[in-house]
Design a protein around this motif. Sequence first.
Motif, short mmCIF file in Angstrom:
data_model
loop_
_atom_site.label_atom_id
_atom_site.label_comp_id
_atom_site.label_asym_id
_atom_site.label_seq_id
_atom_site.Cartn_x
_atom_site.Cartn_y
_atom_site.Cartn_z
N PHE A 547 1.04 -1.33 0.09
CA PHE A 547 -0.43 0.16 0.66
C PHE A 547 1.01 0.98 0.07
O PHE A 547 1.85 1.54 0.80
CB PHE A 547 -1.10 0.34 1.34
N TYR A 548 0.72 2.28 -0.94
CA TYR A 548 1.70 3.06 -1.54
C TYR A 548 0.60 4.49 -1.28
O TYR A 548 -0.34 4.59 -1.92
CB TYR A 548 2.69 2.83 -2.53
N CYS A 549 1.45 5.62 -0.12
CA CYS A 549 0.75 7.08 -0.44
C CYS A 549 1.37 7.52 -0.82
O CYS A 549 1.75 8.08 0.13
CB CYS A 549 -0.50 6.86 0.80
N ASP A 550 1.34 8.65 -1.51
CA ASP A 550 2.25 9.56 -2.01
C ASP A 550 1.43 11.06 -1.50
O ASP A 550 0.41 11.58 -2.15
CB ASP A 550 1.57 10.42 -3.08
N SER A 551 0.61 11.14 -0.21
CA SER A 551 -0.16 11.53 0.73
C SER A 551 0.21 11.63 1.85
O SER A 551 0.64 11.22 2.44
CB SER A 551 -1.83 11.06 0.10
N CYS A 552 -0.82 12.69 2.55
CA CYS A 552 -0.29 12.58 4.26
C CYS A 552 -1.42 11.58 4.93
O CYS A 552 -2.82 12.37 4.61
CB CYS A 552 -0.93 13.84 4.53
N PHE A 553 -1.34 10.23 5.07
CA PHE A 553 -2.31 9.45 5.45
C PHE A 553 -1.65 8.37 6.35
O PHE A 553 -0.72 8.06 6.24
CB PHE A 553 -2.55 8.67 3.83
N ASP A 554 -1.84 8.32 7.71
CA ASP A 554 -1.26 7.56 9.43
C ASP A 554 -1.82 6.94 9.40
O ASP A 554 -2.21 7.54 11.07
CB ASP A 554 -0.31 8.42 10.19
N PRO A 555 -3.33 6.07 8.96
CA PRO A 555 -4.11 5.05 9.81
C PRO A 555 -3.84 4.50 10.88
O PRO A 555 -2.76 3.97 10.87
CB PRO A 555 -4.85 5.00 9.00
N ALA A 556 -4.71 3.94 11.80
CA ALA A 556 -4.29 3.16 12.54
C ALA A 556 -4.33 1.25 12.79
O ALA A 556 -3.31 0.53 12.90
CB ALA A 556 -5.94 3.30 13.87
#
Length: 665
Positions: A547-556
């Motif tokens: 799972f790759y995110c070029d974003s601001c995303f830090d889910p539990a």
Amino acid sequence: AATSCSSAMMLWGDGRSRSTRSEDPRVIECVHTGDLASLEKLFSSGVQATPSALHVSIDAPVKAIAAALISKESAWGVGEVELACWKKVQAALHPTPTEDDPEPEQADVTDIEGWQAEAVKELFGTGTGEEKVAPADPTYAFTMRCVVAVGCYAGGRAEPEDKYREPAFDTETTARAGYGVCLLPKGQVYAGYMAGGKREGEGALHTREGTTYVGGWRGGLKHGHGRQVFPDGSVYEGAWRYGMRHGKGVYTYTNGDVYVGSWFTGKKHGAGKYTAKAAGARYTGVWVEGELSKASVATPDGTTFFSSFSSGKPVGEGAFLTGSGALAGGRHPAAPPPPEEGEEPEEGQPLQWTPTALIGSDRTSSGALAKQYGGSGGPAPPKRKALIVAPAYPEGGAFPPLDTAPAAAQLQSVLTSKLGFAGDDVTLLSAAEAADPVEPVAALPAVMGEDGETVETEAVEAVEAKPAVIPATKEQVLAAADAMLAGLGRGDVAMLGFVCHGKKLLDLDAGAEEPAEGLCLIDDALTEEEVAELLSKFAAKSVHLFFYCDSCFDPACFKAPPPNFAAITATLAADAPAPEAPPPGEDGEEAAPPPPRHGFFFADKLTTWLSAAIDKAESPDSLSYSELFTGLQEAQEAADARSGIKQVPLLYSTDGADAVLAPLA
């Protein structure tokens, strides 16, 4: 720090808290030499196992030795008071059926004033019969409460972080560490090594149901080489990975059948050999999702049968090769379709063979037949699919405009040119609006008029067919992920890449007191809960997910990743200041609003650093997640962008040594 009843047991000064049995040197000798037969004879003659023998057996190469000792009460080394409480709890939780009461009810052992008080009085009280009274010492009652809650423990603990701090209370302890024996509240017994309160290293676990495992552990799960004996007597010995059979292993069934081969996350998957003892046949072939797919079957009369299989039965083209070299080819009828509800299942057609050839018995044909029908070439390589979501946010849409196209194109190039993805295996969702598919049109020359003369018209150029453009809405993104997963199976590889707004940044820009994690699509945000559900779908099929995110995303859900998962994402630094508004203009003009955070966050793309890290690697195909992430951080620092945008890359993976976009090692 944690509390446990083990410290309370130190209050006893009469020697009752620990075993004082003398060691029989013959037991230790059997452990060192791996002589299980002699060890069982010693036990039959009345010799008892001791805690030191169990400890030594955990590191012994013969796993069956520790399996024999873990079930021996004398080897646990737990205090007598604790052990008495634990046995009382087990009897209450697992009452023995009788003729008068074949299904006895469990007692409520958590009832402190009721069951626990009565049990303590019965075990440790003074007097007899109705005159028996509870012990005056409250330690007994406290011990019972501890045993009900956490079980018993005898073993090592971690050093306190501050050796000079006075404990808050007498029973305060640190986490379990080193070697120890745990008697768990539900009846399991563990003997082995721990770290941070979890099983770590070599250890043995015995359950009330009769399952015994001896081998490696990591993070509280079976990991490494281990041997497990099941309640029915079947045995598996081989590789484990995070609680599941994974790698090479041998499974011996109770009827004497044996499977030797590959496992993947709990099921037979890959090349293997299965010996059916009663039939005297040996299957050599390939298993998929626990089912035999292709095999050559050697029978006792010297005949070898080659075929594909479905649901345990041969299907499709096949061949027989007799011991004399005679060859007969044929075809099995296709399996009947599953019956509708209420209908009787159809019976398959009987097998019919048509002789095709007679050949010599030089055996050179066996290899060719095995390769053609029996899967001797090994399992097919894992499929690899990728879905890139890069919304083209329109003006006036649900979220602010953001040009994600450059990063999306770069990520697509990384996959196809650097990580070996086929172009057709990478799907990009980016459009703001749906578009109909373009039908192919052939080139049209100038046409002939009715009078036979050429009509002067411009020729129409050929138009290639183009698929419909799918918008990056939440509905379409979830549907595309489900469609990709439907075409994948155990051991295959999937990548989900998101190049988009992070909802947390937009919430902060809007002044929200509690910003929410989420991935912003064209019409709505993908929530933490929806991402967690998506991850569980891939984990359920044992598909390796990146799972790759070029974003601001830090889910539990990233913080407790499943074994077949890795994620690279980013978040905003905790000390990142809010963007400052520019100074007021001249002549009393109002100051412009502060710039949005997402503008700073995307000043440089995470994908740029990812690409640089892969370029720097000597062998991208064998690059591990840890190596990739380290290279990404180095590229970020080289760009001198970290202090400016406060973008903090993150890696989440159960094991960072896994190869990038490859099945579990």
